[in-house]
Each structure stands twice: as C-alpha cells, then as structure tokens.
Motif scaffolding. Structure first.
Motif, PDB file in Angstrom:
ATOM      1  N   LEU A  12       0.834  -1.205   0.000  1.00 44.37           N
ATOM      2  CA  LEU A  12       0.000   0.000   0.000  1.00 44.37           C
ATOM      3  C   LEU A  12       0.868   1.255   0.000  1.00 44.37           C
ATOM      4  O   LEU A  12       0.633   2.196   0.771  1.00 44.37           O
ATOM      5  CB  LEU A  12      -0.950  -0.006   1.206  1.00 44.37           C
ATOM      6  CG  LEU A  12      -2.049  -1.073   1.179  1.00 44.37           C
ATOM      7  CD1 LEU A  12      -2.785  -1.123   2.512  1.00 44.37           C
ATOM      8  CD2 LEU A  12      -3.031  -0.818   0.038  1.00 44.37           C
ATOM      9  N   LEU A  17      -0.826   2.287  -4.630  1.00 45.14           N
ATOM     10  CA  LEU A  17      -1.986   3.167  -4.460  1.00 45.14           C
ATOM     11  C   LEU A  17      -2.313   3.889  -5.768  1.00 45.14           C
ATOM     12  O   LEU A  17      -3.481   4.186  -6.048  1.00 45.14           O
ATOM     13  CB  LEU A  17      -1.713   4.173  -3.336  1.00 45.14           C
ATOM     14  CG  LEU A  17      -1.588   3.554  -1.937  1.00 45.14           C
ATOM     15  CD1 LEU A  17      -1.258   4.623  -0.907  1.00 45.14           C
ATOM     16  CD2 LEU A  17      -2.860   2.813  -1.544  1.00 45.14           C
ATOM     17  N   LEU A  20      -4.375   1.421  -7.505  1.00 45.67           N
ATOM     18  CA  LEU A  20      -5.691   1.343  -6.870  1.00 45.67           C
ATOM     19  C   LEU A  20      -6.586   2.495  -7.325  1.00 45.67           C
ATOM     20  O   LEU A  20      -7.778   2.290  -7.605  1.00 45.67           O
ATOM     21  CB  LEU A  20      -5.546   1.359  -5.348  1.00 45.67           C
ATOM     22  CG  LEU A  20      -6.855   1.289  -4.550  1.00 45.67           C
ATOM     23  CD1 LEU A  20      -7.591  -0.015  -4.836  1.00 45.67           C
ATOM     24  CD2 LEU A  20      -6.576   1.440  -3.052  1.00 45.67           C
ATOM     25  N   ASP A  21      -6.035   3.685  -7.435  1.00 44.29           N
ATOM     26  CA  ASP A  21      -6.811   4.828  -7.915  1.00 44.29           C
ATOM     27  C   ASP A  21      -7.320   4.596  -9.342  1.00 44.29           C
ATOM     28  O   ASP A  21      -8.469   4.918  -9.663  1.00 44.29           O
ATOM     29  CB  ASP A  21      -5.959   6.102  -7.877  1.00 44.29           C
ATOM     30  CG  ASP A  21      -5.835   6.681  -6.477  1.00 44.29           C
ATOM     31  OD1 ASP A  21      -6.643   6.315  -5.617  1.00 44.29           O
ATOM     32  OD2 ASP A  21      -4.939   7.510  -6.258  1.00 44.29           O
ATOM     33  N   GLN A  24     -10.182   2.104  -9.209  1.00 45.77           N
ATOM     34  CA  GLN A  24     -11.404   2.709  -8.686  1.00 45.77           C
ATOM     35  C   GLN A  24     -12.066   3.585  -9.747  1.00 45.77           C
ATOM     36  O   GLN A  24     -13.289   3.597  -9.874  1.00 45.77           O
ATOM     37  CB  GLN A  24     -11.071   3.524  -7.429  1.00 45.77           C
ATOM     38  CG  GLN A  24     -10.718   2.656  -6.228  1.00 45.77           C
ATOM     39  CD  GLN A  24     -10.231   3.463  -5.039  1.00 45.77           C
ATOM     40  OE1 GLN A  24      -9.660   4.534  -5.188  1.00 45.77           O
ATOM     41  NE2 GLN A  24     -10.438   2.936  -3.846  1.00 45.77           N
ATOM     42  N   LEU A  44      -2.994  -4.840  -0.664  1.00 48.43           N
ATOM     43  CA  LEU A  44      -3.721  -4.170  -1.739  1.00 48.43           C
ATOM     44  C   LEU A  44      -4.800  -5.072  -2.321  1.00 48.43           C
ATOM     45  O   LEU A  44      -5.858  -4.586  -2.746  1.00 48.43           O
ATOM     46  CB  LEU A  44      -2.747  -3.758  -2.851  1.00 48.43           C
ATOM     47  CG  LEU A  44      -3.377  -3.094  -4.083  1.00 48.43           C
ATOM     48  CD1 LEU A  44      -3.953  -1.733  -3.725  1.00 48.43           C
ATOM     49  CD2 LEU A  44      -2.374  -2.975  -5.221  1.00 48.43           C
ATOM     50  N   ASN A  46      -6.865  -7.041  -0.911  1.00 47.08           N
ATOM     51  CA  ASN A  46      -8.135  -6.953  -0.177  1.00 47.08           C
ATOM     52  C   ASN A  46      -8.967  -5.764  -0.670  1.00 47.08           C
ATOM     53  O   ASN A  46     -10.191  -5.851  -0.782  1.00 47.08           O
ATOM     54  CB  ASN A  46      -7.868  -6.805   1.328  1.00 47.08           C
ATOM     55  CG  ASN A  46      -7.342  -8.085   1.937  1.00 47.08           C
ATOM     56  OD1 ASN A  46      -7.682  -9.179   1.488  1.00 47.08           O
ATOM     57  ND2 ASN A  46      -6.502  -7.967   2.951  1.00 47.08           N
ATOM     58  N   LYS A  47      -8.301  -4.667  -0.985  1.00 45.80           N
ATOM     59  CA  LYS A  47      -9.011  -3.495  -1.492  1.00 45.80           C
ATOM     60  C   LYS A  47      -9.527  -3.752  -2.909  1.00 45.80           C
ATOM     61  O   LYS A  47     -10.620  -3.299  -3.276  1.00 45.80           O
ATOM     62  CB  LYS A  47      -8.094  -2.275  -1.449  1.00 45.80           C
ATOM     63  CG  LYS A  47      -7.730  -1.851  -0.025  1.00 45.80           C
ATOM     64  CD  LYS A  47      -6.932  -0.577  -0.014  1.00 45.80           C
ATOM     65  CE  LYS A  47      -6.664  -0.137   1.412  1.00 45.80           C
ATOM     66  NZ  LYS A  47      -7.895   0.226   2.135  1.00 45.80           N
ATOM     67  N   LYS A  49     -10.359  -6.655  -4.033  1.00 45.02           N
ATOM     68  CA  LYS A  49     -11.488  -7.568  -3.850  1.00 45.02           C
ATOM     69  C   LYS A  49     -12.760  -6.805  -3.505  1.00 45.02           C
ATOM     70  O   LYS A  49     -13.849  -7.109  -4.020  1.00 45.02           O
ATOM     71  CB  LYS A  49     -11.159  -8.580  -2.745  1.00 45.02           C
ATOM     72  CG  LYS A  49     -12.240  -9.621  -2.521  1.00 45.02           C
ATOM     73  CD  LYS A  49     -11.809 -10.599  -1.435  1.00 45.02           C
ATOM     74  CE  LYS A  49     -12.891 -11.661  -1.200  1.00 45.02           C
ATOM     75  NZ  LYS A  49     -12.473 -12.628  -0.149  1.00 45.02           N
ATOM     76  N   LYS A  50     -12.651  -5.791  -2.645  1.00 44.72           N
ATOM     77  CA  LYS A  50     -13.815  -4.994  -2.258  1.00 44.72           C
ATOM     78  C   LYS A  50     -14.395  -4.219  -3.440  1.00 44.72           C
ATOM     79  O   LYS A  50     -15.586  -3.892  -3.452  1.00 44.72           O
ATOM     80  CB  LYS A  50     -13.435  -4.031  -1.131  1.00 44.72           C
ATOM     81  CG  LYS A  50     -13.181  -4.730   0.198  1.00 44.72           C
ATOM     82  CD  LYS A  50     -12.779  -3.734   1.273  1.00 44.72           C
ATOM     83  CE  LYS A  50     -12.504  -4.447   2.604  1.00 44.72           C
ATOM     84  NZ  LYS A  50     -12.060  -3.493   3.655  1.00 44.72           N
ATOM     85  N   LEU A  51     -13.552  -3.936  -4.418  1.00 44.94           N
ATOM     86  CA  LEU A  51     -14.037  -3.250  -5.616  1.00 44.94           C
ATOM     87  C   LEU A  51     -14.801  -4.196  -6.536  1.00 44.94           C
ATOM     88  O   LEU A  51     -15.447  -3.760  -7.492  1.00 44.94           O
ATOM     89  CB  LEU A  51     -12.862  -2.645  -6.390  1.00 44.94           C
ATOM     90  CG  LEU A  51     -12.172  -1.423  -5.778  1.00 44.94           C
ATOM     91  CD1 LEU A  51     -10.955  -1.041  -6.612  1.00 44.94           C
ATOM     92  CD2 LEU A  51     -13.136  -0.242  -5.677  1.00 44.94           C
ATOM     93  N   GLU A 256      -2.663   4.328   6.744  1.00 47.23           N
ATOM     94  CA  GLU A 256      -3.219   4.814   5.474  1.00 47.23           C
ATOM     95  C   GLU A 256      -3.742   6.238   5.605  1.00 47.23           C
ATOM     96  O   GLU A 256      -3.730   7.002   4.650  1.00 47.23           O
ATOM     97  CB  GLU A 256      -4.355   3.890   5.021  1.00 47.23           C
ATOM     98  CG  GLU A 256      -3.907   2.499   4.591  1.00 47.23           C
ATOM     99  CD  GLU A 256      -5.069   1.669   4.104  1.00 47.23           C
ATOM    100  OE1 GLU A 256      -5.843   2.178   3.271  1.00 47.23           O
ATOM    101  OE2 GLU A 256      -5.215   0.519   4.559  1.00 47.23           O
TER     102      GLU A 256
END
Length: 363
Positions: A12, A17, A20-21, A24, A44, A46-47, A49-51, A256
């Motif tokens: 992360l 990141l 990740l942006d 998203q 990262l 896990n994030k 996966k949430k998306l 974070e």
C-alpha cells in the motif's frame, strides 16, 4: 475494453496506491473491465477484492517460466483482455514476454529509475542491481506500445520519447480546509515526515539535521509516519545515544490515514536520496504545509520555489525560522502550495489522460 493490470508486490505504497486509484476510476466512471495479476500476496488485494475486480496471484521470480506465461495467457483469454498495463519492474519485465508471447498491446508506467533500486546496496552488488534494472527498464520500454512517465524528469530519462507521455501522479482527495496557525500559541516547531524509515529515504540525513536544530537551541517536535527498518533505526539511535535527539521524535508507524499528521504539523520535511515523483511532498502541500526538501531535479519540478529545496542545513534552518516567525508569510505560502497542487495534480484530469492512452493503443 478489458484491461489486465500487472504488478509484483501489492502493498500500500506509492505505485500500488497509484494502481488502486486507476482501478477505482475504471470501476466507477467507465464501462471497461479490469483484471489484476500480482506475483505475490499483499494488503492491496483486499481493497481490489472490495471493488469487485477479479485478481490472481501467480508467484514468480524475475525469470518467467513457460508455465507462468501460460497461466497469464489463460487469464487474458478468460477475461478477453485487450491490453496489459504494467507497474513495478518485475511486472514490466513480464509484460515484455507477454507482448510477444500472446501479441497484446502493452503499456508501462515508469514509477522509478534503476538508481533507486541500486542505492540501497553497496559495492559490487549496487552495480549489479543498477545494471539489471537498467536492462529491465530498457527492454520494457522497447517492447511497450506506450510509456507513461509520472514526471517531466522521468520523461527526460526515457530512451523512447516518441511513445512516451507525461501523466503526473495525482492526489485523489485534495484537502480543502484552511491551514491552522495554532503553532504560534506554544512556540514548538512541529515537523512531519511521511515515508518509510530507511537509508533510501534519507532518514540518517534527517536525524542529523534535527540534531543540528537542537544544537542551535530550536525547540522541535518531529513526527515520523511510515514503516520502520528496525536495524537501520537501531544504528541511528546508537549514533545519538548521548543526546536527547530521539526524545523529540515520535514514530507513528505506517497508516493509510495521514491527514491528522499533516494537519497537526507546521512544516513537512523529508531528505530522501531519490524520488521519481514524491507524492508525500504533494500531499503535504495540499494541507498548506511549507516544505523542506533535498536538492533533487524532480522536487524542483513539483514544489514551488518559494519553499526550501536545498541540501544546506543552514539554509533549511533560516527558512524554517523566517516562515515560522511570520504569520503573513506562512499563510501566503500555505495558500500558494494548496493552489499549486489543485492546479497541477488533479485526479480526474490525470485519469482522463490515462484512459486516452488506453484508447490510443487498442485502435
């Protein structure tokens, strides 16, 4: 359009990141499909996966077997991927093989240069690491259809400038509030650094500067936010064990959410040895913090000259005292820094430029 994103180590930090942006944005603002392949496990994922974005972990070293390439090829076919976008050196290297193995458009984002990987080593190993990563960067840029550079400095280092484009790093959430001047009430100069406590990030130089401030009878409180290389820190603490230096430093570890640390500081300082962009400097400026930075080419590009960009401890001290002692000057610099970030590192503008690169390579 379906995009396969490649990266090595899904932690992360900056490049992760950054990815990740992008994910998203793709998920929220486009009809594109996105799939991620990482070469190891990490937070990262896990994030991601949430998306609701599918991801795969395919462990590998720098030398890719036919089996590994076949596994990636299977993912490409299953998700009908139209292009590959790679981040981090190992992912860039893998993309070179995939470009010719499955004949798919290939985009690289260059987040760092070989010198940054080499500088944490010494002697012969430093030279070997530098040459190895120089080879990876050259061959990945050679194979790529487009090269995204995160700064003009990085763009200037690219061998293949005709297919290179500048898309600055960005801040997804630019702080909108006013900078508090409450420090004038207690007279202690509150300094903040955000970055892993390592030799590469220049913390030995930072500790030396803080010691210099204390020798000049400057009352300071330093807050450090970031993961810690314990062996490095232990060596540094031993160097100053006869002083009170570390009584003035709070190590907060990695988090974070760094907003509170910026909001409760008077200055941001990080004397890193190398930066390909320097996102933490941008974050700090978005909170209106005056910045003390080392004399590196990229930092002259992203930080207004009214701040302090130098390797001279005396000049740093003079800057801190002059700005800290003048509320009007402090406020003017705070406004200047915030406006500069908003004008140059806007998230939506950078995302639109990235999507335009995607469209260009699949036409």
């Amino acid at each position: 359009m379906n995009i396969l994103y490649l990266l090595d180590n899904p932690q992360l930090y900056g490049s992760e990141l950054h990815l990740l942006d992008i994910l998203q944005y793709v998920k929220k603002y486009t009809s594109y499909g996105a799939t991620v392949i990482a070469f190891r496990d990490g937070p990262l994922l896990n994030k991601i996966k949430k998306l609701g974005i599918p991801y795969y972990i395919i462990p590998t070293g720098y030398f890719f077997s036919v089996k590994t390439l076949s596994q990636i090829k299977k993912v490409v076919r299953e998700h009908e991927c139209d292009l590959i976008h790679a981040h981090q050196p190992k992912a860039l290297f893998a993309g070179c093989f995939l470009k010719f193995y499955i004949h798919i458009p290939f985009i690289v984002t260059v987040h760092t240069l070989p010198v940054s990987q080499a500088q944490v080593h010494s002697g012969l190993k430093r030279s070997i690491v530098f040459l190895f990563h120089s080879f990876i960067l050259f061959i990945s840029e050679f194979a790529a259809d487009k090269i995204i550079c995160v700064s003009r400095f990085m763009l200037s280092q690219s061998v293949f400038k005709k297919k290179s484009v500048l898309i600055y790093n960005w801040l997804r959430n630019i702080h909108k509030g006013e900078k508090s001047l409450s420090y004038n009430k207690h007279k202690v100069i509150r300094l903040c650094a955000v970055g892993s406590v390592t030799y590469a990030k220049g913390y030995d130089k930072l500790f030396s500067f803080l010691h210099f401030l204390l020798q000049n009878h400057i009352d300071i409180l330093m807050t450090v936010v970031g993961g810690i290389d314990t062996s490095f820190l232990s060596c540094e603490q031993q160097k100053y064990n006869s002083t009170t230096l570390f009584d003035h430093i709070i190590f907060s570890g990695y988090t974070e959410n760094v907003a509170n640390y910026y909001q409760n500081a008077d200055f941001f300082i990080l004397l890193t040895r190398f930066e390909s962009f320097g996102l933490s400097f941008i974050e700090a400026m978005s909170f209106g913090l005056p910045v003390v930075a080392p004399d590196l080419p990229i930092l002259h590009e992203i930080i207004p000259h009214q701040n302090c960009i130098t390797n001279d401890f005396t000049a740093m001290l003079k800057f801190i005292l002059s700005v800290f002692g003048d509320e009007q000057l402090y406020t003017e610099l705070a406004v200047l820094n915030k406006d500069y970030v908003q004008d140059n590192f806007d998230f939506m503008q950078c995302m639109k430029k990235t999507m335009a690169v995607y469209q260009d390579v699949v036409q």
